[in-house]
Design an enzyme around this catalytic site. Structure first.
Site, mmCIF file in Angstrom:
data_model
loop_
_atom_site.group_PDB
_atom_site.id
_atom_site.type_symbol
_atom_site.label_atom_id
_atom_site.label_comp_id
_atom_site.label_asym_id
_atom_site.label_seq_id
_atom_site.Cartn_x
_atom_site.Cartn_y
_atom_site.Cartn_z
ATOM 1 N N ASP A 59 -15.285 27.768 -9.551
ATOM 2 C CA ASP A 59 -14.189 28.466 -8.894
ATOM 3 C C ASP A 59 -14.710 29.861 -8.566
ATOM 4 O O ASP A 59 -14.978 30.667 -9.468
ATOM 5 C CB ASP A 59 -12.994 28.542 -9.846
ATOM 6 C CG ASP A 59 -11.838 29.380 -9.303
ATOM 7 O OD1 ASP A 59 -11.975 29.983 -8.223
ATOM 8 O OD2 ASP A 59 -10.797 29.436 -9.980
ATOM 9 N N TYR A 153 -5.194 36.195 7.026
ATOM 10 C CA TYR A 153 -6.561 35.651 7.052
ATOM 11 C C TYR A 153 -7.468 36.642 7.760
ATOM 12 O O TYR A 153 -8.560 36.970 7.273
ATOM 13 C CB TYR A 153 -6.590 34.293 7.766
ATOM 14 C CG TYR A 153 -8.002 33.827 8.037
ATOM 15 C CD1 TYR A 153 -8.758 33.231 7.035
ATOM 16 C CD2 TYR A 153 -8.591 34.002 9.294
ATOM 17 C CE1 TYR A 153 -10.058 32.823 7.270
ATOM 18 C CE2 TYR A 153 -9.894 33.604 9.535
ATOM 19 C CZ TYR A 153 -10.626 33.010 8.523
ATOM 20 O OH TYR A 153 -11.930 32.626 8.757
#
Length: 250
Positions: A59, A153
């Site tokens: 991760d 984003y």
């Protein structure tokens, strides 16, 4: 092949598919020892097996996972030279007022916090060993030519670009280079999210028409740029945002 990355060791995140697989493939072809990192255990292991490189489930927002990657690179390959922060996410293209806090946290954590974690884990290694290093972040043309529907984003990729340039200045005296590669949209597992509709040739046509060279980016395009920036041929290149976009940002 030129073997321009011979005797180099790289960590490539998000390499179970898309641009990441392309980067890992090119690096292996150029003689690099590659550690693929991805949350997708099955996909990542499959790519690693095909390329003959190493794989670890990771991760990228977790510091302990980054420390484990650094340790694994050292144990298996004797060290680390290159970090490619390719892992990234987006939410579906939609009006900004409808973006949820979950959407926001997702792009900021995976796209920005991961860069922080990679630097926090890996910079001490390069500094303590007085070893030159290379960090390459996969950014986006969205950082410099943002378009509606993906505000946060776009902002996350702008943060990545700015942080990269800042660290390039800060760590240049230590011969640690930081650069961004900024692709235009390609055909990957996230393309339908950028488009806000299914990833079909017809739906991509409008966007592709805005690219002077007349096509979307490919994993090979991005991989070739990364290979150059990671190599000693680019040893005097740091702090750049290399747009791999067919002229889209002109």
């Amino acid at each position: 092949m030129s073997q321009k990355l011979a005797n180099k060791v790289a960590i490539v995140t998000g390499a179970a598919s898309g641009f990441g697989t392309g980067i890992a493939t090119k690096f292996v072809q150029e003689g690099c020892k590659v550690l693929i990192a991805d949350l997708n255990a099955e996909g990542g292991q499959k790519v690693a097996d095909e390329l003959g490189c190493s794989f670890a489930v990771a991760d990228v927002t977790n510091l302990e996972h980054w420390k484990a990657l650094l340790e694994k690179a050292g144990a298996e390959f004797g060290g680390l030279d290159i970090v490619v922060n390719n892992a990234g996410v987006t939410y579906v293209n939609k009006p900004t007022e409808t973006v949820t806090e979950k959407d926001f946290d997702l792009v900021m954590n995976v796209n920005v916090k991961s860069i922080y974690m990679s630097a926090t884990a890996c910079l001490p290694y390069f500094l303590e060993n007085q070893r030159p290093g290379v960090f390459i972040q996969i950014g986006s043309t969205a950082a410099t030519r943002p378009r509606p529907g993906l505000t946060w984003y776009n902002a996350s990729k702008a943060a990545v670009m700015n942080a990269t340039k800042t660290m390039a200045v800060e760590y240049g005296p230590h011969q640690i280079r930081f650069n961004c590669v900024a692709p235009v949209v390609g055909s990957t597992g996230m393309t339908h999210l950028f488009l806000g509709k299914p990833d079909t040739e017809e739906n991509r046509a409008g966007f592709v028409s805005t690219v002077p060279l007349g096509r979307a980016s490919t994993p090979a395009d991005v991989a070739n740029a990364c290979s150059y920036l990671a190599s000693d041929e680019a040893r005097f290149i740091t702090g750049v945002n290399l747009e791999v976009d067919g002229g889209r940002c002109v």
